[in-house]
Enzyme design. Structure first.
Site, PDB file in Angstrom:
ATOM      1  N   ASP A   1      45.975  32.620  35.985  1.00  0.00           N
ATOM      2  CA  ASP A   1      46.089  31.499  36.917  1.00  0.00           C
ATOM      3  C   ASP A   1      47.536  31.282  37.384  1.00  0.00           C
ATOM      4  OD1 ASP A   1      43.443  31.206  36.191  1.00  0.00           O
ATOM      5  OD2 ASP A   1      43.621  29.112  35.560  1.00  0.00           O
TER       6      ASP A   1
ATOM      7  N   HIS B   1      42.680  28.619  43.335  1.00  0.00           N
ATOM      8  CA  HIS B   1      43.115  27.676  42.288  1.00  0.00           C
ATOM      9  C   HIS B   1      43.881  26.506  42.897  1.00  0.00           C
ATOM     10  CE1 HIS B   1      43.916  26.324  38.288  1.00  0.00           C
ATOM     11  NE2 HIS B   1      45.152  26.751  38.196  1.00  0.00           N
TER      12      HIS B   1
ATOM     13  N   HIS C   1      48.427  22.818  43.447  1.00  0.00           N
ATOM     14  CA  HIS C   1      48.403  22.724  41.982  1.00  0.00           C
ATOM     15  C   HIS C   1      49.270  21.547  41.525  1.00  0.00           C
ATOM     16  CE1 HIS C   1      48.720  24.372  37.797  1.00  0.00           C
ATOM     17  NE2 HIS C   1      47.580  24.953  38.109  1.00  0.00           N
TER      18      HIS C   1
ATOM     19  N   HIS D   1      48.370  32.963  32.247  1.00  0.00           N
ATOM     20  CA  HIS D   1      49.142  32.632  33.449  1.00  0.00           C
ATOM     21  C   HIS D   1      50.096  33.765  33.802  1.00  0.00           C
ATOM     22  CE1 HIS D   1      47.725  28.790  31.849  1.00  0.00           C
ATOM     23  NE2 HIS D   1      47.677  28.414  33.107  1.00  0.00           N
TER      24      HIS D   1
END
Ligand SMILES: [Zn+2]
Length: 227
Positions: A20, A73, A77, A175
């Site tokens: 991510d 995503h 964010h 990540h």
């Protein structure tokens, strides 16, 4: 964490890897090198704001060309969608990112909400987010293990392995960020295989409450109250 709802074969250890918050120069490319060398296919849940940068987009294009799946995503964010009151902001976080992903998208139009440290709860989605996921025929992909690689860049593989041993099929959140954690990815893949584990690219059904716009699981645990 999403709970298993299906039966598994005893004795199998299965792991799905997701990365991510990228793409990130000098990180995502090394992750792709490790995945290529080990024959593991994964999913990259990218940020729209990063994909707008041509150098970062090239990394997502490489991932897609090498058989990895690209998911959405959010654009910024900045805040979990369930905590954003303005429906229009929620919609643009999802829709603008999806437009930029364009032809790199997995056919199921994968979306992963921002958890804010990996927590599962009603902060993940708002009613507007659910509406747009349904109308855009998208799929919501959650997770069942977060080894917090960003806090523990060298030690996360042992944490992650312990999490994988707790259930038959783990959907792990990592990540591709410049924390140093991805220098340990090869070690982790080797450790899983030493334990007889195998990697797969698809997702445990209990972690996909919405597929192609259709709610397959109760959504209440993931959606905030209407604004
Ligand atoms: Zn994230």
């Amino acid at each position: 964490m999403c709970q298993p709802s299906v039966k598994y074969d005893e004795g199998t250890l299965q792991v799905t890897l997701t990365f991510d918050n990228g793409p990130e120069p000098d990180v995502t490319d090394r992750v792709l090198d490790v995945l290529a060398a080990t024959g593991v296919k994964a999913t990259f849940f990218v940020l729209g704001a990063k994909l707008a940068d041509p150098r970062r987009r090239a990394l997502a294009e490489r991932a897609h060309a090498e058989g990895h799946w690209i998911g959405n995503h959010t654009w910024s964010h900045a805040e979990p969608l369930g905590r954003i009151a303005e429906a229009s902001r929620v919609v643009s976080e999802i829709v603008e990112t999806q437009a930029l992903i364009g032809g790199l998208s997995h056919p199921d139009r994968l979306f992963r909400p921002f958890g804010g440290g990996g927590a599962i709860g009603t902060h993940l989605l708002s009613p507007a987010a659910v509406e747009v996921l349904k109308s855009e025929r998208m799929s919501c992909v959650l997770w069942n293990a977060v080894p917090r690689d960003w806090e523990n860049p060298l030690g996360w593989p042992e944490v992650a392995l312990a999490q994988c041993l707790q259930r038959p099929w783990t959907l792990l959140v990592l990540h591709d960020l410049p924390t140093g954690a991805m220098s340990r990815l090869l070690v982790f893949i080797d450790r899983v295989r030493e334990h007889g584990g195998r990697f797969r690219q698809d997702f445990p059904p209990e972690c996909v409450p919405i597929r192609n716009g259709e709610a397959l699981l109760p959504l209440e645990p993931y959606v905030s109250a209407a604004a």
